[in-house]
Design a protein around this motif. Sequence first.
Motif, PDB file in Angstrom:
ATOM      1  N   VAL A 137      -0.056  -1.149  -0.266  1.00  0.00           N
ATOM      2  CA  VAL A 137      -0.313   0.063   0.060  1.00  0.00           C
ATOM      3  C   VAL A 137       0.902   1.016   0.009  1.00  0.00           C
ATOM      4  O   VAL A 137       0.742   2.256  -0.671  1.00  0.00           O
ATOM      5  CB  VAL A 137      -1.149   0.198   1.258  1.00  0.00           C
ATOM      6  N   GLU A 138       1.594   0.937   0.630  1.00  0.00           N
ATOM      7  CA  GLU A 138       3.106   2.549   1.248  1.00  0.00           C
ATOM      8  C   GLU A 138       3.888   2.613  -0.332  1.00  0.00           C
ATOM      9  O   GLU A 138       4.158   3.635  -0.316  1.00  0.00           O
ATOM     10  CB  GLU A 138       3.366   2.593   2.500  1.00  0.00           C
ATOM     11  N   PHE A 139       3.977   1.570  -0.408  1.00  0.00           N
ATOM     12  CA  PHE A 139       5.440   2.364  -1.292  1.00  0.00           C
ATOM     13  C   PHE A 139       5.168   1.690  -3.351  1.00  0.00           C
ATOM     14  O   PHE A 139       6.128   1.675  -3.311  1.00  0.00           O
ATOM     15  CB  PHE A 139       6.417   0.814  -0.650  1.00  0.00           C
ATOM     16  N   GLN A 140       4.758  -0.280  -2.676  1.00  0.00           N
ATOM     17  CA  GLN A 140       4.123  -0.075  -4.180  1.00  0.00           C
ATOM     18  C   GLN A 140       5.335  -0.244  -5.544  1.00  0.00           C
ATOM     19  O   GLN A 140       6.402   0.353  -6.591  1.00  0.00           O
ATOM     20  CB  GLN A 140       3.290   0.587  -5.156  1.00  0.00           C
ATOM     21  N   ILE A 142      -1.492 -13.008  -3.500  1.00  0.00           N
ATOM     22  CA  ILE A 142      -1.086 -12.449  -4.342  1.00  0.00           C
ATOM     23  C   ILE A 142      -1.002 -11.995  -5.837  1.00  0.00           C
ATOM     24  O   ILE A 142      -0.358 -10.457  -5.537  1.00  0.00           O
ATOM     25  CB  ILE A 142       0.478 -12.908  -3.721  1.00  0.00           C
ATOM     26  N   LEU A 143      -0.789 -13.022  -6.307  1.00  0.00           N
ATOM     27  CA  LEU A 143      -0.821 -12.650  -8.093  1.00  0.00           C
ATOM     28  C   LEU A 143      -1.979 -11.974  -8.299  1.00  0.00           C
ATOM     29  O   LEU A 143      -1.201 -10.857  -9.304  1.00  0.00           O
ATOM     30  CB  LEU A 143      -0.978 -13.822  -8.474  1.00  0.00           C
ATOM     31  N   GLU A 158      -3.312  -6.124 -10.516  1.00  0.00           N
ATOM     32  CA  GLU A 158      -4.053  -4.887 -10.345  1.00  0.00           C
ATOM     33  C   GLU A 158      -2.992  -3.644 -10.208  1.00  0.00           C
ATOM     34  O   GLU A 158      -3.166  -2.590 -10.228  1.00  0.00           O
ATOM     35  CB  GLU A 158      -5.113  -5.011  -8.452  1.00  0.00           C
ATOM     36  N   LEU A 159      -2.361  -3.800  -9.130  1.00  0.00           N
ATOM     37  CA  LEU A 159      -0.458  -2.561  -9.444  1.00  0.00           C
ATOM     38  C   LEU A 159       0.307  -2.533  -9.657  1.00  0.00           C
ATOM     39  O   LEU A 159       0.842  -1.953  -9.806  1.00  0.00           O
ATOM     40  CB  LEU A 159      -0.657  -2.852  -7.393  1.00  0.00           C
TER      41      LEU A 159
END
Length: 231
Positions: free
Chosen positions: A147-150, A177-178, A183-184
Amino acid sequence: MAFQPIYDALDDRVWGYEALVRGASGEGAFEVLSRVSAEQKYRFDQDCRVKAIELASRLFPAGEDLKLSINFMPNAVYEPAACLRATLLAAERYSFPTSSIMFEFTENEEVTDTAHLTNIITEYRKHGFTTAIDDFGAGHAGLGLLVEFQPDLIKIDMKLVRGIDNSPSRQAVVTGILAMARELGMTVLAEGVETEMEFRHLAAGGIRLFQGYWFAEPEFERLPPVQVVPA
């Protein structure tokens, strides 16, 4: 430094190598780091980076697009731009492209100052470095780090990989996780792969990058050959 290959199953090629700290008598990274005091951490972190780049510039075949993965300790970085000077100077000295360097920060190291880590990653990206979370799924912060660092890449911890072909619970977690990584916009790497069935299951699930004894064990100051079994 010892080097362990990262295998790209989609392109059937070595994607890069992780540089792993070793002691003079072959001691592993944990044993070596246990002898580094808090006051020595910064210098040790800097020296490891420079040594990894020096060796990679000599060992990596010319003309091949390979990543050099270097572990760093966020709590040893006092000011991101200043701490990168030795890295950038080493890359220039040894004609090693900064775009070929990936920095991993482990989830096993507790980060007490998240704003500081954000500044580190932002500064690293300015110079074209790839960033990765190591040991994902087994450390302090878990989903909070995403969430914070991507980061650009997530390395799934070996505890989630071990025996995944026969573990519905591990399969469910890795599937999640996949999905999040897609999505990210992050790449997923499975580390600690030790059996053919682990590899086949993970590859069938959509993972492209792999690391572990199934492919090659780390070798001291040389690039080990990779064992590959067609999927």
